[in-house]
Scaffold this motif. Sequence first.
Motif, mmCIF file in Angstrom:
data_model
loop_
_atom_site.group_PDB
_atom_site.id
_atom_site.type_symbol
_atom_site.label_atom_id
_atom_site.label_comp_id
_atom_site.label_asym_id
_atom_site.label_seq_id
_atom_site.Cartn_x
_atom_site.Cartn_y
_atom_site.Cartn_z
ATOM 1 N N ALA A 15 0.830 -1.207 0.000
ATOM 2 C CA ALA A 15 0.000 0.000 0.000
ATOM 3 C C ALA A 15 0.860 1.250 0.000
ATOM 4 O O ALA A 15 1.961 1.273 0.538
ATOM 5 C CB ALA A 15 -0.920 0.001 1.216
ATOM 6 N N CYS A 16 0.347 2.302 -0.592
ATOM 7 C CA CYS A 16 1.061 3.576 -0.710
ATOM 8 C C CYS A 16 1.379 4.159 0.662
ATOM 9 O O CYS A 16 0.631 3.971 1.634
ATOM 10 C CB CYS A 16 0.186 4.557 -1.494
ATOM 11 S SG CYS A 16 0.915 6.193 -1.740
ATOM 12 N N CYS A 17 2.486 4.900 0.738
ATOM 13 C CA CYS A 17 2.858 5.570 1.987
ATOM 14 C C CYS A 17 2.269 6.969 2.066
ATOM 15 O O CYS A 17 2.412 7.655 3.094
ATOM 16 C CB CYS A 17 4.383 5.641 2.127
ATOM 17 S SG CYS A 17 5.168 6.890 1.062
ATOM 18 N N GLY A 18 1.659 7.442 0.971
ATOM 19 C CA GLY A 18 1.046 8.761 0.987
ATOM 20 C C GLY A 18 1.889 9.863 0.380
ATOM 21 O O GLY A 18 1.441 11.009 0.295
ATOM 22 N N PHE A 19 3.104 9.537 -0.063
ATOM 23 C CA PHE A 19 3.969 10.590 -0.619
ATOM 24 C C PHE A 19 3.485 10.993 -2.005
ATOM 25 O O PHE A 19 2.960 12.087 -2.188
ATOM 26 C CB PHE A 19 5.426 10.124 -0.634
ATOM 27 C CG PHE A 19 6.373 11.143 -1.221
ATOM 28 C CD1 PHE A 19 6.549 12.369 -0.614
ATOM 29 C CD2 PHE A 19 7.080 10.866 -2.385
ATOM 30 C CE1 PHE A 19 7.411 13.318 -1.155
ATOM 31 C CE2 PHE A 19 7.946 11.804 -2.927
ATOM 32 C CZ PHE A 19 8.112 13.031 -2.312
ATOM 33 N N GLY A 20 3.692 10.144 -2.976
ATOM 34 C CA GLY A 20 3.160 10.411 -4.316
ATOM 35 C C GLY A 20 3.673 11.687 -4.942
ATOM 36 O O GLY A 20 2.945 12.335 -5.705
ATOM 37 N N GLY A 21 4.894 12.088 -4.623
ATOM 38 C CA GLY A 21 5.456 13.304 -5.203
ATOM 39 C C GLY A 21 4.649 14.534 -4.838
ATOM 40 O O GLY A 21 4.468 14.858 -3.654
ATOM 41 N N THR A 22 4.091 15.210 -5.834
ATOM 42 C CA THR A 22 3.332 16.437 -5.569
ATOM 43 C C THR A 22 2.000 16.160 -4.879
ATOM 44 O O THR A 22 1.373 17.088 -4.363
ATOM 45 C CB THR A 22 3.076 17.197 -6.880
ATOM 46 O OG1 THR A 22 2.433 16.328 -7.825
ATOM 47 C CG2 THR A 22 4.396 17.686 -7.481
ATOM 48 N N PHE A 23 1.557 14.907 -4.850
ATOM 49 C CA PHE A 23 0.308 14.561 -4.159
ATOM 50 C C PHE A 23 0.370 14.983 -2.697
ATOM 51 O O PHE A 23 -0.603 15.514 -2.143
ATOM 52 C CB PHE A 23 0.051 13.052 -4.262
ATOM 53 C CG PHE A 23 -1.163 12.584 -3.508
ATOM 54 C CD1 PHE A 23 -2.407 12.602 -4.106
ATOM 55 C CD2 PHE A 23 -1.068 12.131 -2.196
ATOM 56 C CE1 PHE A 23 -3.540 12.182 -3.415
ATOM 57 C CE2 PHE A 23 -2.187 11.716 -1.494
ATOM 58 C CZ PHE A 23 -3.436 11.741 -2.107
ATOM 59 N N ALA A 24 1.526 14.743 -2.048
ATOM 60 C CA ALA A 24 1.672 15.075 -0.630
ATOM 61 C C ALA A 24 1.566 16.575 -0.393
ATOM 62 O O ALA A 24 1.189 17.011 0.704
ATOM 63 C CB ALA A 24 3.004 14.553 -0.097
ATOM 64 N N SER A 36 -2.675 12.679 2.495
ATOM 65 C CA SER A 36 -1.342 12.088 2.566
ATOM 66 C C SER A 36 -0.991 11.706 3.995
ATOM 67 O O SER A 36 -0.443 10.622 4.248
ATOM 68 C CB SER A 36 -0.307 13.068 2.011
ATOM 69 O OG SER A 36 1.006 12.578 2.192
ATOM 70 N N THR A 37 -1.310 12.584 4.941
ATOM 71 C CA THR A 37 -1.008 12.309 6.350
ATOM 72 C C THR A 37 -1.770 11.089 6.851
ATOM 73 O O THR A 37 -1.221 10.241 7.572
ATOM 74 C CB THR A 37 -1.351 13.530 7.213
ATOM 75 O OG1 THR A 37 -0.544 14.639 6.793
ATOM 76 C CG2 THR A 37 -1.077 13.256 8.682
ATOM 77 N N ALA A 38 -3.048 10.976 6.475
ATOM 78 C CA ALA A 38 -3.844 9.817 6.901
ATOM 79 C C ALA A 38 -3.254 8.523 6.347
ATOM 80 O O ALA A 38 -3.207 7.497 7.036
ATOM 81 C CB ALA A 38 -5.289 9.982 6.450
ATOM 82 N N LEU A 84 13.656 7.113 -2.112
ATOM 83 C CA LEU A 84 13.934 8.121 -1.085
ATOM 84 C C LEU A 84 12.726 8.987 -0.771
ATOM 85 O O LEU A 84 12.561 9.430 0.364
ATOM 86 C CB LEU A 84 15.117 8.999 -1.509
ATOM 87 C CG LEU A 84 15.548 10.076 -0.516
ATOM 88 C CD1 LEU A 84 15.775 9.512 0.876
ATOM 89 C CD2 LEU A 84 16.804 10.790 -1.006
ATOM 90 N N GLY A 85 11.855 9.233 -1.747
ATOM 91 C CA GLY A 85 10.649 10.000 -1.442
ATOM 92 C C GLY A 85 9.835 9.334 -0.347
ATOM 93 O O GLY A 85 9.367 9.992 0.597
#
Length: 242
Positions: free
Chosen positions: A170-179, A186-188, A210-211
Amino acid sequence: MRVGLFVTCLIDLMRPEIGFSTLKLLESAGCEVIVPHAQTCCGQPGYNSGERTIARDMAQKFLDEFEDFDYVVVPSGSCGGMIKAHYGDLLRDDPELMGRYARIQPKVFELTDFLVNVLKVEGVPGAYDGEVTYHDSCSGLRELGVQSQPRELLAKMPGVKLTEMKDCQACCGFGGTFALKYGNISTAIVDEKCANVHASGAPAVVLGDLGCILNIEGRLRRTGDAKTRVLHIAQVLAGDAQ
C-alpha cells in the motif's frame, strides 16, 4: 560493462550516502560505473504538474547524457518508472527522440532489478544483523515490477530476518506532488503505514525510494518515534546501515 548511474536529484541533495552505497554495490559486482556530472532531474515533478515542456527537456537531457552506456541504473522506483514508463508519452511527437529513447529504454533498470535479473549476483558485499520489514514503493512495484528482487537480495544476507508488515504494497502517501496538494489525505495514508510498521515489530523498515523514506521517516519522527530506522535497500545491501 559500462553502467551509467542516474543518482536522482533527491539522493544527490538529501541523502548522497545512498548514491555511494549504490556505487559500492555495482562496483563490487564488476561494473565500470560512470556518474555523469551534469545530470539533474528525471522530469517527474514537471510531468506530474502538467509542465510537459519542462519534463520533455529533462527527458532529452537524460538521453544526451546516458544513451551511450551499456546499462543505466537508478536507485529509485519513481525515477526509474518515470524514465521507462512515461518518457514515451513525452517524446511521442518527435520521431528522432523517440528512436533514441526506444534504444535506451530497455537498458534502464531499477537497482535491485539490475542486480538480480541482469547481473544475477550470488551475494552482496554488506552485512546486516537484525529484523527488518519491507515497504514496496508504488512506482517501483506497479511500473517496474519490483517486488521479489529486494527480498531475494535480503535473503542472501544471513543476519537479516524479514518480517512482512500488513499491506506492505500500500502507498505511503507521498506520491510526489500529491503530498503537497492533498496534505490531509497524505497524512492519513502515512499514519496507516507507520502503524503497520510498528505492528510488524521490526525495528527497521527498508525500501527503495527516497521520497517514501523521507515521508515515512518524517512522520515517524513527528509523532514521537525516534527509534525506528528507515533505510534504503542499497544501504543495507552494501553494509552501510549498521
